[in-house]
Structures are given as C-alpha cells and as structure tokens.
Design a protein around this motif. Structure first.
Motif, PDB file in Angstrom:
ATOM      1  N   TYR A  29      -2.663  -2.006   4.470  1.00 46.82           N
ATOM      2  CA  TYR A  29      -2.457  -3.420   4.180  1.00 46.82           C
ATOM      3  C   TYR A  29      -3.665  -4.230   4.604  1.00 46.82           C
ATOM      4  CZ  TYR A  29      -0.565  -8.120   4.296  1.00 46.82           C
ATOM      5  OH  TYR A  29      -0.373  -9.458   4.090  1.00 46.82           O
TER       6      TYR A  29
ATOM      7  N   TYR B 117       5.157  -9.562   3.256  1.00 47.10           N
ATOM      8  CA  TYR B 117       5.750  -9.608   1.922  1.00 47.10           C
ATOM      9  C   TYR B 117       6.184 -11.021   1.574  1.00 47.10           C
ATOM     10  CZ  TYR B 117       6.293  -4.553   2.551  1.00 47.10           C
ATOM     11  OH  TYR B 117       6.079  -3.224   2.782  1.00 47.10           O
TER      12      TYR B 117
ATOM     13  N   ARG C   1       4.133  -7.291  -1.821  1.00 49.85           N
ATOM     14  CA  ARG C   1       3.126  -7.237  -0.755  1.00 49.85           C
ATOM     15  C   ARG C   1       2.113  -8.334  -1.015  1.00 49.85           C
ATOM     16  NH1 ARG C   1       1.034  -1.364   1.152  1.00 49.85           N
ATOM     17  NH2 ARG C   1      -0.870  -2.581   1.331  1.00 49.85           N
TER      18      ARG C   1
END
Length: 86
Positions: free
Chosen positions: A7, A53, A66
């Motif tokens: 991420y 999110y 996301r």
C-alpha cells in the motif's frame, strides 16, 4: 492492482478531500487505476492492516476501494482531485 501489492499512502490533502466528501455523502465520479470509472456515494474511510479504504455505495451495494487504487475523483462542489502519493 492486487490486494497483496504494498500500500502506498495518499497525500494528506487528497485524504482530507475524501473525508469531506464522506461527511457530506457526496456522489463522486471516481476513476480507478484499472481504467474503471464509477459514480458512487462516499460513505466512510477506514484503515485495516495499514491499508486505507474509501467505502462507497453504488446501487445500494457497499464497496471498499483502496485509496492507492484511485486515480482521481470529482464532484461539482469540490472539483476534480487527482490523487498523489505522500
């Protein structure tokens, strides 16, 4: 983008704009990195296992997007916001 990809947090100003959209339940036009475009109501932001999110509602269905999968989002009240990584 695979759920296993690392991420990449987004810019704080972009996050703040998403937070504002959620507070006002704005219907956003969202462009994703996979080329998909959707119109959905911003509902909430959440963090799970160090991944953030955006929760949206589209046709009475809830989706988790996301934040690093979003290219841009727009609404007449806030204009178009192009997501940049922090």
């Amino acid at each position: 983008m695979s759920m296993n990809d690392t991420y990449q947090p987004i810019n704080c100003d972009d996050y703040d704009n998403l937070e504002l959209a959620c507070q006002h339940h704005l219907v956003l036009t969202i462009e994703l990195k996979n080329g998909e475009t959707l119109q959905a109501k911003a509902s909430d932001l959440l963090s799970r296992k160090n991944v953030e999110y955006l929760i949206v509602n589209e046709n009475n269905l809830s989706h988790e997007l996301r934040l690093d999968s979003i290219v841009s989002f727009s609404h007449p009240e806030i204009g178009t916001v192009t997501i940049s990584e922090s």
